[in-house]
Write a protein that holds these residues in place. Sequence first.
Motif, PDB file in Angstrom:
ATOM      1  N   THR A  63      31.975   5.372 -41.685  1.00  0.00           N
ATOM      2  CA  THR A  63      32.243   6.285 -40.578  1.00  0.00           C
ATOM      3  C   THR A  63      32.952   7.543 -41.062  1.00  0.00           C
ATOM      4  OG1 THR A  63      32.482   4.387 -39.105  1.00  0.00           O
ATOM      5  CG2 THR A  63      33.313   6.515 -38.321  1.00  0.00           C
ATOM      6  N   ALA A  64      32.374   8.701 -40.736  1.00  0.00           N
ATOM      7  CA  ALA A  64      33.007   9.970 -41.078  1.00  0.00           C
ATOM      8  C   ALA A  64      33.735  10.522 -39.861  1.00  0.00           C
ATOM      9  CB  ALA A  64      31.966  10.972 -41.557  1.00  0.00           C
ATOM     10  N   SER A  65      34.727  11.353 -40.110  1.00  0.00           N
ATOM     11  CA  SER A  65      35.409  12.013 -39.010  1.00  0.00           C
ATOM     12  C   SER A  65      34.442  12.945 -38.291  1.00  0.00           C
ATOM     13  CB  SER A  65      36.606  12.804 -39.530  1.00  0.00           C
ATOM     14  OG  SER A  65      36.151  13.898 -40.318  1.00  0.00           O
ATOM     15  N   THR A  66      34.846  13.372 -37.107  1.00  0.00           N
ATOM     16  CA  THR A  66      33.978  14.266 -36.330  1.00  0.00           C
ATOM     17  C   THR A  66      33.669  15.546 -37.103  1.00  0.00           C
ATOM     18  OG1 THR A  66      34.951  13.405 -34.282  1.00  0.00           O
ATOM     19  CG2 THR A  66      33.759  15.497 -34.144  1.00  0.00           C
ATOM     20  N   ALA A  67      34.690  16.108 -37.762  1.00  0.00           N
ATOM     21  CA  ALA A  67      34.474  17.355 -38.507  1.00  0.00           C
ATOM     22  C   ALA A  67      33.494  17.152 -39.651  1.00  0.00           C
ATOM     23  CB  ALA A  67      35.814  17.871 -39.035  1.00  0.00           C
ATOM     24  N   TRP A  68      33.659  16.070 -40.403  1.00  0.00           N
ATOM     25  CA  TRP A  68      32.761  15.838 -41.536  1.00  0.00           C
ATOM     26  C   TRP A  68      31.359  15.456 -41.082  1.00  0.00           C
ATOM     27  CZ3 TRP A  68      32.621  17.059 -46.432  1.00  0.00           C
ATOM     28  CH2 TRP A  68      33.804  17.457 -47.056  1.00  0.00           C
ATOM     29  N   THR A  69      31.264  14.770 -39.966  1.00  0.00           N
ATOM     30  CA  THR A  69      29.938  14.465 -39.418  1.00  0.00           C
ATOM     31  C   THR A  69      29.204  15.750 -39.074  1.00  0.00           C
ATOM     32  OG1 THR A  69      30.692  12.336 -38.531  1.00  0.00           O
ATOM     33  CG2 THR A  69      28.707  13.298 -37.557  1.00  0.00           C
ATOM     34  N   ALA A  70      29.924  16.689 -38.459  1.00  0.00           N
ATOM     35  CA  ALA A  70      29.301  17.974 -38.123  1.00  0.00           C
ATOM     36  C   ALA A  70      28.899  18.731 -39.388  1.00  0.00           C
ATOM     37  CB  ALA A  70      30.274  18.807 -37.287  1.00  0.00           C
ATOM     38  N   PHE A  71      29.762  18.714 -40.399  1.00  0.00           N
ATOM     39  CA  PHE A  71      29.444  19.427 -41.645  1.00  0.00           C
ATOM     40  C   PHE A  71      28.195  18.844 -42.298  1.00  0.00           C
ATOM     41  CE2 PHE A  71      29.787  19.710 -46.271  1.00  0.00           C
ATOM     42  CZ  PHE A  71      29.910  21.081 -46.449  1.00  0.00           C
ATOM     43  N   LEU A  72      28.150  17.529 -42.447  1.00  0.00           N
ATOM     44  CA  LEU A  72      27.013  16.897 -43.115  1.00  0.00           C
ATOM     45  C   LEU A  72      25.724  17.070 -42.330  1.00  0.00           C
ATOM     46  CD1 LEU A  72      28.761  13.605 -44.300  1.00  0.00           C
ATOM     47  CD2 LEU A  72      28.147  15.594 -45.701  1.00  0.00           C
ATOM     48  N   SER A  73      25.828  17.166 -41.014  1.00  0.00           N
ATOM     49  CA  SER A  73      24.621  17.320 -40.196  1.00  0.00           C
ATOM     50  C   SER A  73      23.967  18.676 -40.389  1.00  0.00           C
ATOM     51  CB  SER A  73      24.967  17.118 -38.713  1.00  0.00           C
ATOM     52  OG  SER A  73      25.765  18.191 -38.227  1.00  0.00           O
ATOM     53  N   HIS A  74      24.708  19.632 -40.970  1.00  0.00           N
ATOM     54  CA  HIS A  74      24.152  20.974 -41.192  1.00  0.00           C
ATOM     55  C   HIS A  74      23.637  21.176 -42.618  1.00  0.00           C
ATOM     56  CE1 HIS A  74      25.222  22.657 -37.313  1.00  0.00           C
ATOM     57  NE2 HIS A  74      26.449  22.156 -37.422  1.00  0.00           N
ATOM     58  N   LEU A  75      23.481  20.099 -43.365  1.00  0.00           N
ATOM     59  CA  LEU A  75      22.962  20.237 -44.721  1.00  0.00           C
ATOM     60  C   LEU A  75      21.487  20.609 -44.732  1.00  0.00           C
ATOM     61  CD1 LEU A  75      24.642  17.319 -46.719  1.00  0.00           C
ATOM     62  CD2 LEU A  75      25.193  19.751 -46.757  1.00  0.00           C
ATOM     63  N   GLY A  76      20.805  20.394 -43.620  1.00  0.00           N
ATOM     64  CA  GLY A  76      19.388  20.717 -43.568  1.00  0.00           C
ATOM     65  C   GLY A  76      18.527  19.502 -43.827  1.00  0.00           C
ATOM     66  N   SER A  77      17.226  19.707 -43.798  1.00  0.00           N
ATOM     67  CA  SER A  77      16.295  18.585 -43.920  1.00  0.00           C
ATOM     68  C   SER A  77      16.346  17.943 -45.304  1.00  0.00           C
ATOM     69  CB  SER A  77      14.870  19.057 -43.620  1.00  0.00           C
ATOM     70  OG  SER A  77      14.499  20.108 -44.501  1.00  0.00           O
ATOM     71  N   ASP A  78      16.789  18.687 -46.326  1.00  0.00           N
ATOM     72  CA  ASP A  78      16.886  18.110 -47.668  1.00  0.00           C
ATOM     73  C   ASP A  78      18.106  17.226 -47.819  1.00  0.00           C
ATOM     74  OD1 ASP A  78      14.575  19.265 -48.535  1.00  0.00           O
ATOM     75  OD2 ASP A  78      15.558  21.014 -49.421  1.00  0.00           O
ATOM     76  N   GLY A  79      19.050  17.334 -46.896  1.00  0.00           N
ATOM     77  CA  GLY A  79      20.229  16.488 -46.940  1.00  0.00           C
ATOM     78  C   GLY A  79      20.964  16.582 -48.252  1.00  0.00           C
ATOM     79  N   ILE A  80      21.271  15.409 -48.815  1.00  0.00           N
ATOM     80  CA  ILE A  80      22.068  15.351 -50.029  1.00  0.00           C
ATOM     81  C   ILE A  80      21.362  15.977 -51.222  1.00  0.00           C
ATOM     82  CG2 ILE A  80      21.257  13.139 -50.961  1.00  0.00           C
ATOM     83  CD1 ILE A  80      24.940  14.083 -50.470  1.00  0.00           C
ATOM     84  N   GLN A  81      20.030  16.026 -51.158  1.00  0.00           N
ATOM     85  CA  GLN A  81      19.274  16.613 -52.269  1.00  0.00           C
ATOM     86  C   GLN A  81      19.577  18.084 -52.472  1.00  0.00           C
ATOM     87  OE1 GLN A  81      15.117  15.369 -51.305  1.00  0.00           O
ATOM     88  NE2 GLN A  81      15.016  14.948 -53.498  1.00  0.00           N
ATOM     89  N   SER A  82      20.073  18.749 -51.450  1.00  0.00           N
ATOM     90  CA  SER A  82      20.333  20.184 -51.574  1.00  0.00           C
ATOM     91  C   SER A  82      21.609  20.481 -52.344  1.00  0.00           C
ATOM     92  CB  SER A  82      20.436  20.821 -50.178  1.00  0.00           C
ATOM     93  OG  SER A  82      21.606  20.352 -49.496  1.00  0.00           O
ATOM     94  N   LEU A  83      22.473  19.480 -52.535  1.00  0.00           N
ATOM     95  CA  LEU A  83      23.774  19.746 -53.141  1.00  0.00           C
ATOM     96  C   LEU A  83      23.698  20.185 -54.605  1.00  0.00           C
ATOM     97  CD1 LEU A  83      26.100  17.037 -51.558  1.00  0.00           C
ATOM     98  CD2 LEU A  83      25.657  19.384 -50.828  1.00  0.00           C
ATOM     99  N   PRO A  84      22.852  19.577 -55.460  1.00  0.00           N
ATOM    100  CA  PRO A  84      22.808  20.074 -56.847  1.00  0.00           C
ATOM    101  C   PRO A  84      22.447  21.549 -56.951  1.00  0.00           C
ATOM    102  CG  PRO A  84      21.772  17.918 -56.703  1.00  0.00           C
ATOM    103  CD  PRO A  84      22.028  18.362 -55.292  1.00  0.00           C
ATOM    104  N   ALA A  85      21.474  21.994 -56.166  1.00  0.00           N
ATOM    105  CA  ALA A  85      21.090  23.409 -56.217  1.00  0.00           C
ATOM    106  C   ALA A  85      22.232  24.285 -55.717  1.00  0.00           C
ATOM    107  CB  ALA A  85      19.836  23.646 -55.381  1.00  0.00           C
ATOM    108  N   ARG A  86      22.914  23.846 -54.660  1.00  0.00           N
ATOM    109  CA  ARG A  86      24.058  24.615 -54.158  1.00  0.00           C
ATOM    110  C   ARG A  86      25.175  24.654 -55.205  1.00  0.00           C
ATOM    111  NH1 ARG A  86      23.698  24.405 -48.006  1.00  0.00           N
ATOM    112  NH2 ARG A  86      22.194  22.779 -47.517  1.00  0.00           N
TER     113      ARG A  86
END
Length: 880
Positions: A63-86
């Motif tokens: 379970t993530a906090s409300t703030a972190w849930t909102a942040f992670l939900s905006h990663l886009g359709s690639d989700g966690i896969q987008s983090l290395p490029a970022r």
Amino acid sequence: MEFNNKLFSANTQGTQGTGASAAMVQAIVSDIDLAPTGHWDEMRGGVSKVSDVPKHLSAAKQTASTAWTAFLSHLGSDGIQSLPARHDAMMRQVRDNGMTYNVYANADQPQRPWSLDLLPLLLTPQDWSQIETGVVQRMRLLEGIMSDVYGMQHLLKQGAIPYALVQGHAGYLHAMQGSSPVGGRYLNLAAFDLIRGPDGCWWLLSQRTQAPSGLGYLLENRQIISNQFSRAFEAMPVRALAESYRSFVNALKQRTRAGMQAHIALLTPGPYNETYFEQAYLARYLGLSLVQGNDLLVRDEKLYLKTLEGLQPVHGLLKRVDDDWLDPLELRAESTLGVPGLLQAVRAGNVLVVNTPGSGFLESNALLGFLPKLSQTLLQEELLLPAIPSWWCGEQAAMQNVLPRLQECVIKPTYPYTPGRTSFEPVMGHRLDWQDLEAWQARIQDDPEAYTVQSLVPLSHTPTFADLRSMPSRPVILRVFVLAHEDGGWQVLPGGLARLGTQNGIASMQQGGSSADVWVLADKAAVNASVAAAPHQPTAPEAVFVARSQRHRLVTSRAAENLFWMGRYSERTENTLRLSKLALNSLNSEAQHSPPLLDWLTQLCVAHGLVNSGVVQDQPSKRLFEQALISGFWDTQHTTGVGYNLRAIKLAAAAVRERLSPEHWSLIEQTENAFFQSQEQDAPVATSVWAQQLLARTSQLMAALTGAQTDRMSRDDGWRLLSIGRHIERLDFLAHALATAIETGCLHRQAGFDAVLALFDSTIAFHAQYQQSRTLGAMLELLLTHTDNPRALGWVAQTLRGRLAKMGHLANGATEDMSRQIPILSEVDFASLSADGLHPRAELLALLGQCRQTARSVSDQLNSLFFSHSDEAQRSVGAS
């Protein structure tokens, strides 16, 4: 830990639009490390579960906090896969922006990149409410303590603060006793280091008032990280920083005697300071003059800045120099970082220093234990933000209370980094065995005043990103800043600098720590209401006037000198690059059989320091000369070749970094690094061909650097001096090269004739205008009198005259007199300089000698006029 394969699919079921589904967010959270047991988990909004923790405070794995849930939900359709490029984009931007933090900056060592994590620390409106109200209250308390200590000293007389923690502290300045603060405030800026405990509340760990760092780094962190998560940044939303900085600068101006027309400067220890990048960046962002101690002087109890236009008044200093180095007349006599007489100017009320000198004693951890009672005495208020329990062992009762519990605490020096006092790095009690504990107890009992003990509170952990295999949590300390506000009070910058430690505990930036951006989340309803209610506020006439007046940028004498030499070393680098390439090419072609040509090249290489004269005398072999030339590329101790001049460019540029764009500075670093790294990577197999390829690549980078200097810098007097430096160097070098070619007779052979054209970078221009002509007259016309060829002496002299004349508004027109000393080569009758169009006359060598002598004379005159301040008494003093 490996992430689930289901996270790697861009088509995960449940994904809506560009956001991540709740299932994806939950899956991401489940694969991120929990905080260690008993530590608050920032992502999950609770303490890692232990048996005696209330259930509502326990952190669940999925379970993530409300703030972190909102942040992670905006990663886009690639989700966690987008983090290395970022992450890669973030690291690239850190490098491109030249962000550095150096423990011991050294010209011979590479700059250490600033360490920044991809994931921000998120603070909810509730978190920020506790922090904001708490640190503002503490700022009021510290201001009250300063007012009493440097005023009537009731607190000392009543025993509310021990004398040993004030007058016994090196941060207390007796020289400031009884003086009133400029602008009515002792403190205009302070940093508070906070930690979140297992109870979820924020606690004060320490406070910094002398010269707190971080204001520039946190701004750069924000710009970089918000670019990587722009959708989340906008949607959550995150509170902006820019308005607080603007209000801070306005507040400083208002608190000076000059008001909104005040000249504020940022005092830096110089380019070797570990946070110099931040200081240069902050000065540029805030529009402040970046100055060093030797840029300033005090006259008639007023502070002045040495500029090309004379002495200009300075009404305020934002200092990044600790107090005891500020004034060698009254404080540390050996200091070269401060300004003689500065304290007297402060006491006279003529200059605002941020903060008022003498606040250093407030930084002692020993003082924290006395602040709750002091708050009741001065503010009649309970402290809203608790501090880590602290005991000063100078109090017998406190020492006896804490000695048995040392293993649960942190031992710190009461007077850190103070000459003649006990100083050491903080010691973690739980890492000591029983013998070490007894030794520390004995030390404390021998000199109790020197030791302060603080409770060891488990630090909260926030997630970080390394790669897709691991997202470990790291301990975090939050630094927040309280700034002066233009309404007369204080404001808390809605953000901060998060310092991340290793898994074993907090590490300082010097010991491998990292940083993170801090996002203070705004209440959306409050944001919408404030936007709707905000009336239109037209710019005040005074503000418009100030903005226009600031378009004229002051050029300090130190900056002018460094720009001048930056230009000279840039030109020297290009000259030595061309000369080195020409020499290597000649030694490996048919030209090697032309003794006059080799004699000419040898003389030039020796004269300009590419090889030692001993090499020529003792080792006449062409191959040995070639090896000496190549090995001299990187020898900055015995030669003044390409490497030496590249490093000199960087040193000069570092001193004026606030005047250079990030791209410009990055190009300087890239050019120097690429050249010296080639020695480590390829020098063992260095050949003439390889060396020529290296020189060609470096020439391309230098062409880009020349373009940045020519087209990407404002045409103020500083830039004109940079350009003058380049043209002085070019006039001297080309005149010497042509004179030496005439003296050695290399112009009488085709190889020598062509080599001279190549060194002047005029081969294409010559063949286009004169085809295959090889007459001395044709060469003299192109290289001596032309005003369209930028490598012709005529063009260089004409441009140099123009640059000098353009600065005629300075120093009573002295540069106009210099411009008239430059020969007008375009009017020379070149035909009269050769007897028959083939052989030069003595007048030609005399003319070239005059060019060299004039170039050097003008350089000396500029140094005497603008850089050395030997004639300071005759220079104007700007109106105050």
